[in-house]
Design a protein around this motif. Structure first.
Motif, PDB file in Angstrom:
ATOM      1  N   ASP A  18      34.613  35.984  36.541  1.00  0.00           N
ATOM      2  CA  ASP A  18      34.257  34.802  37.329  1.00  0.00           C
ATOM      3  C   ASP A  18      35.233  33.657  37.037  1.00  0.00           C
ATOM      4  OD1 ASP A  18      33.122  32.758  38.749  1.00  0.00           O
ATOM      5  OD2 ASP A  18      31.191  32.795  37.697  1.00  0.00           O
ATOM      6  N   PRO A  19      36.035  33.233  38.020  1.00  0.00           N
ATOM      7  CA  PRO A  19      36.989  32.147  37.768  1.00  0.00           C
ATOM      8  C   PRO A  19      36.321  30.810  37.487  1.00  0.00           C
ATOM      9  CG  PRO A  19      36.931  32.699  40.097  1.00  0.00           C
ATOM     10  CD  PRO A  19      36.126  33.745  39.393  1.00  0.00           C
ATOM     11  N   ASP A  20      35.079  30.672  37.914  1.00  0.00           N
ATOM     12  CA  ASP A  20      34.367  29.419  37.664  1.00  0.00           C
ATOM     13  C   ASP A  20      33.858  29.322  36.224  1.00  0.00           C
ATOM     14  OD1 ASP A  20      33.487  26.938  38.734  1.00  0.00           O
ATOM     15  OD2 ASP A  20      31.445  27.698  38.826  1.00  0.00           O
ATOM     16  N   SER A  21      34.078  30.371  35.435  1.00  0.00           N
ATOM     17  CA  SER A  21      33.543  30.416  34.078  1.00  0.00           C
ATOM     18  C   SER A  21      34.490  29.849  33.031  1.00  0.00           C
ATOM     19  CB  SER A  21      33.201  31.864  33.689  1.00  0.00           C
ATOM     20  OG  SER A  21      34.389  32.651  33.604  1.00  0.00           O
ATOM     21  N   SER A  22      35.707  29.486  33.433  1.00  0.00           N
ATOM     22  CA  SER A  22      36.671  28.995  32.446  1.00  0.00           C
ATOM     23  C   SER A  22      37.642  28.003  33.069  1.00  0.00           C
ATOM     24  CB  SER A  22      37.472  30.169  31.862  1.00  0.00           C
ATOM     25  OG  SER A  22      38.347  30.704  32.841  1.00  0.00           O
ATOM     26  N   VAL A  23      38.301  27.256  32.219  1.00  0.00           N
ATOM     27  CA  VAL A  23      39.325  26.309  32.675  1.00  0.00           C
ATOM     28  C   VAL A  23      40.469  27.061  33.333  1.00  0.00           C
ATOM     29  CG1 VAL A  23      41.027  24.599  31.932  1.00  0.00           C
ATOM     30  CG2 VAL A  23      38.726  24.570  30.953  1.00  0.00           C
ATOM     31  N   LEU A  24      40.892  28.169  32.724  1.00  0.00           N
ATOM     32  CA  LEU A  24      41.981  28.961  33.296  1.00  0.00           C
ATOM     33  C   LEU A  24      41.602  29.508  34.658  1.00  0.00           C
ATOM     34  CD1 LEU A  24      44.727  30.328  33.152  1.00  0.00           C
ATOM     35  CD2 LEU A  24      43.642  32.218  31.896  1.00  0.00           C
ATOM     36  N   GLY A  25      40.389  30.016  34.790  1.00  0.00           N
ATOM     37  CA  GLY A  25      39.943  30.545  36.075  1.00  0.00           C
ATOM     38  C   GLY A  25      39.955  29.494  37.166  1.00  0.00           C
ATOM     39  N   ARG A  26      39.523  28.299  36.833  1.00  0.00           N
ATOM     40  CA  ARG A  26      39.526  27.212  37.823  1.00  0.00           C
ATOM     41  C   ARG A  26      40.953  26.795  38.181  1.00  0.00           C
ATOM     42  NH1 ARG A  26      34.818  26.004  34.800  1.00  0.00           N
ATOM     43  NH2 ARG A  26      35.901  24.610  33.360  1.00  0.00           N
ATOM     44  N   LYS A  27      41.862  26.863  37.195  1.00  0.00           N
ATOM     45  CA  LYS A  27      43.276  26.587  37.486  1.00  0.00           C
ATOM     46  C   LYS A  27      43.843  27.619  38.447  1.00  0.00           C
ATOM     47  CE  LYS A  27      45.024  24.212  33.350  1.00  0.00           C
ATOM     48  NZ  LYS A  27      45.968  24.347  32.199  1.00  0.00           N
ATOM     49  N   ILE A  28      43.473  28.876  38.239  1.00  0.00           N
ATOM     50  CA  ILE A  28      43.934  29.945  39.118  1.00  0.00           C
ATOM     51  C   ILE A  28      43.508  29.680  40.560  1.00  0.00           C
ATOM     52  CG2 ILE A  28      43.544  32.386  39.708  1.00  0.00           C
ATOM     53  CD1 ILE A  28      43.516  32.923  36.653  1.00  0.00           C
ATOM     54  N   SER A  58      49.589  38.649  33.783  1.00  0.00           N
ATOM     55  CA  SER A  58      48.462  39.482  33.354  1.00  0.00           C
ATOM     56  C   SER A  58      47.172  38.679  33.219  1.00  0.00           C
ATOM     57  CB  SER A  58      48.782  40.167  32.030  1.00  0.00           C
ATOM     58  OG  SER A  58      49.001  39.221  30.996  1.00  0.00           O
ATOM     59  N   SER A  59      47.288  37.396  32.889  1.00  0.00           N
ATOM     60  CA  SER A  59      46.084  36.566  32.763  1.00  0.00           C
ATOM     61  C   SER A  59      45.407  36.366  34.108  1.00  0.00           C
ATOM     62  CB  SER A  59      46.424  35.217  32.133  1.00  0.00           C
ATOM     63  OG  SER A  59      47.232  34.434  32.994  1.00  0.00           O
ATOM     64  N   VAL A  60      46.204  36.335  35.176  1.00  0.00           N
ATOM     65  CA  VAL A  60      45.631  36.198  36.521  1.00  0.00           C
ATOM     66  C   VAL A  60      44.902  37.480  36.901  1.00  0.00           C
ATOM     67  CG1 VAL A  60      46.106  35.694  38.947  1.00  0.00           C
ATOM     68  CG2 VAL A  60      47.494  34.612  37.150  1.00  0.00           C
ATOM     69  N   TYR A  61      45.483  38.630  36.522  1.00  0.00           N
ATOM     70  CA  TYR A  61      44.864  39.916  36.834  1.00  0.00           C
ATOM     71  C   TYR A  61      43.538  40.120  36.099  1.00  0.00           C
ATOM     72  CZ  TYR A  61      48.731  41.790  39.600  1.00  0.00           C
ATOM     73  OH  TYR A  61      49.647  42.020  40.594  1.00  0.00           O
ATOM     74  N   ARG A  62      43.291  39.369  35.065  1.00  0.00           N
ATOM     75  CA  ARG A  62      41.995  39.465  34.396  1.00  0.00           C
ATOM     76  C   ARG A  62      40.867  38.933  35.281  1.00  0.00           C
ATOM     77  NH1 ARG A  62      44.771  37.892  29.535  1.00  0.00           N
ATOM     78  NH2 ARG A  62      43.954  35.775  29.663  1.00  0.00           N
ATOM     79  N   TYR A  63      41.216  38.096  36.250  1.00  0.00           N
ATOM     80  CA  TYR A  63      40.221  37.499  37.143  1.00  0.00           C
ATOM     81  C   TYR A  63      40.168  38.200  38.501  1.00  0.00           C
ATOM     82  CZ  TYR A  63      39.824  33.693  33.799  1.00  0.00           C
ATOM     83  OH  TYR A  63      39.599  32.968  32.657  1.00  0.00           O
ATOM     84  N   PHE A  64      41.327  38.623  38.995  1.00  0.00           N
ATOM     85  CA  PHE A  64      41.390  39.266  40.320  1.00  0.00           C
ATOM     86  C   PHE A  64      42.303  40.481  40.260  1.00  0.00           C
ATOM     87  CE2 PHE A  64      40.437  34.799  41.183  1.00  0.00           C
ATOM     88  CZ  PHE A  64      39.308  34.923  41.967  1.00  0.00           C
ATOM     89  N   SER A  66      43.957  41.851  42.655  1.00  0.00           N
ATOM     90  CA  SER A  66      45.109  41.739  43.553  1.00  0.00           C
ATOM     91  C   SER A  66      45.061  40.394  44.258  1.00  0.00           C
ATOM     92  CB  SER A  66      45.090  42.858  44.596  1.00  0.00           C
ATOM     93  OG  SER A  66      43.965  42.696  45.457  1.00  0.00           O
ATOM     94  N   LYS A  67      46.153  40.048  44.906  1.00  0.00           N
ATOM     95  CA  LYS A  67      46.149  38.794  45.662  1.00  0.00           C
ATOM     96  C   LYS A  67      45.247  38.915  46.891  1.00  0.00           C
ATOM     97  CE  LYS A  67      50.362  39.297  48.521  1.00  0.00           C
ATOM     98  NZ  LYS A  67      51.663  38.644  48.855  1.00  0.00           N
ATOM     99  N   HIS A  68      45.072  40.120  47.393  1.00  0.00           N
ATOM    100  CA  HIS A  68      44.109  40.337  48.476  1.00  0.00           C
ATOM    101  C   HIS A  68      42.696  39.971  48.010  1.00  0.00           C
ATOM    102  CE1 HIS A  68      42.049  42.236  51.865  1.00  0.00           C
ATOM    103  NE2 HIS A  68      41.288  42.869  50.985  1.00  0.00           N
ATOM    104  N   ALA A  69      42.345  40.388  46.792  1.00  0.00           N
ATOM    105  CA  ALA A  69      41.028  40.062  46.241  1.00  0.00           C
ATOM    106  C   ALA A  69      40.858  38.549  46.101  1.00  0.00           C
ATOM    107  CB  ALA A  69      40.836  40.748  44.894  1.00  0.00           C
ATOM    108  N   LEU A  70      41.921  37.865  45.695  1.00  0.00           N
ATOM    109  CA  LEU A  70      41.863  36.405  45.595  1.00  0.00           C
ATOM    110  C   LEU A  70      41.641  35.784  46.967  1.00  0.00           C
ATOM    111  CD1 LEU A  70      42.172  33.660  44.208  1.00  0.00           C
ATOM    112  CD2 LEU A  70      44.667  33.956  44.348  1.00  0.00           C
ATOM    113  N   LEU A  71      42.345  36.278  47.979  1.00  0.00           N
ATOM    114  CA  LEU A  71      42.176  35.743  49.328  1.00  0.00           C
ATOM    115  C   LEU A  71      40.749  35.944  49.824  1.00  0.00           C
ATOM    116  CD1 LEU A  71      43.432  34.448  51.856  1.00  0.00           C
ATOM    117  CD2 LEU A  71      44.091  36.739  52.606  1.00  0.00           C
ATOM    118  N   VAL A  72      40.193  37.124  49.590  1.00  0.00           N
ATOM    119  CA  VAL A  72      38.813  37.392  49.999  1.00  0.00           C
ATOM    120  C   VAL A  72      37.854  36.449  49.273  1.00  0.00           C
ATOM    121  CG1 VAL A  72      36.949  39.093  49.982  1.00  0.00           C
ATOM    122  CG2 VAL A  72      39.262  39.793  50.615  1.00  0.00           C
TER     123      VAL A  72
END
Length: 222
Positions: A18-28, A58-64, A66-72
């Motif tokens: 969950d990107p909303d669970s951390s500062v890094l996730g929210r930055k992403i 790799s830190s971005v891949y911990r949340y999503f 693929s970039k398709h998943a991020l777009l969705v």
């Protein structure tokens, strides 16, 4: 103006962490919106995003995955936000015609910044919805993704407004077709106005898109 911290819940199917669970996730999410809007979805990469947020790919891949998943995820967030605004705008309105009118305005008007959310730029996100959102579901995997519920928030908004249409005219045969046409058409017209202006009749400073679609809906269902 100071931003508040209301929370929109997104289905866990749409992320690895969950990107909303951390500062890094929210930055992403925040920087991802900026970069997709600036670069376009095709040129955007997690490697570029990692550099921009001072982290690694790799830190971005911990949340999503693929970039398709991020777009969705971003599309789901947007439609969850619109659903929140739709409920807020129509809950205390008793006249069915007025409720529908307010809903169509919400679906077709230009987006302004909402200070209720701390790290989402809704204006930039709306530009992504206009320019990039069809790339999320015009894919070979659409049926499998639909089965997993990837697009349920968008479908839920269409369903809500379709019910408002039927509250005005219970005999109308095509509420979902009408509502989805209004939504996608409004997005196309905004895109055309910036890039292919001869395909539209929009004039700067005039609220033509809202006027066109509110009149279209009223005349179609009467």
């Amino acid at each position: 103006m100071e931003r508040l911290s209301l929370h929109i819940t997104i289905s866990p199917e749409l992320y690895t962490k969950d990107p909303d669970s951390s500062v890094l996730g929210r930055k992403i999410i925040s920087k991802g919106i900026e970069m997709i809007n600036e670069l376009g979805f095709e040129s955007f990469t997690f490697k570029k995003l990692g550099v921009a947020i001072g982290s690694n790919e790799s830190s971005v891949y911990r949340y999503f995955s693929s970039k398709h998943a991020l777009l969705v995820y971003l599309i789901s967030w947007y439609w969850s936000w619109i659903e929140y605004k739709l409920v807020f705008a129509t809950t205390n309105v008793t006249d069915p015609k007025v409720r529908l009118h307010e809903a169509i305005i919400l679906l077709t008007q230009d987006v302004t910044e909402d200070h209720s959310f701390s790290y989402i730029n809704e204006i930039l996100l709306y530009q992504i919805i206009i320019s990039e959102s069809t790339k999320a579901y015009y894919t070979k995997d659409i049926d499998a993704e639909n089965e997993k519920g990837y697009y349920k928030t968008y479908k839920r908004v269409v369903q809500r407004v379709s019910e408002l249409v039927l509250n005005v005219n219970p005999a109308f045969e095509f509420p979902h077709m009408l509502v989805s046409t209004v939504i996608e058409g409004a997005h196309h017209q905004r895109y055309f106005s910036k890039h292919l202006p001869t395909l539209t009749d929009i004039k700067e400073g005039e609220n033509y898109i809202v006027r066109f679609y509110t009149e279209l809906v009223q005349k179609t269902i009467q």
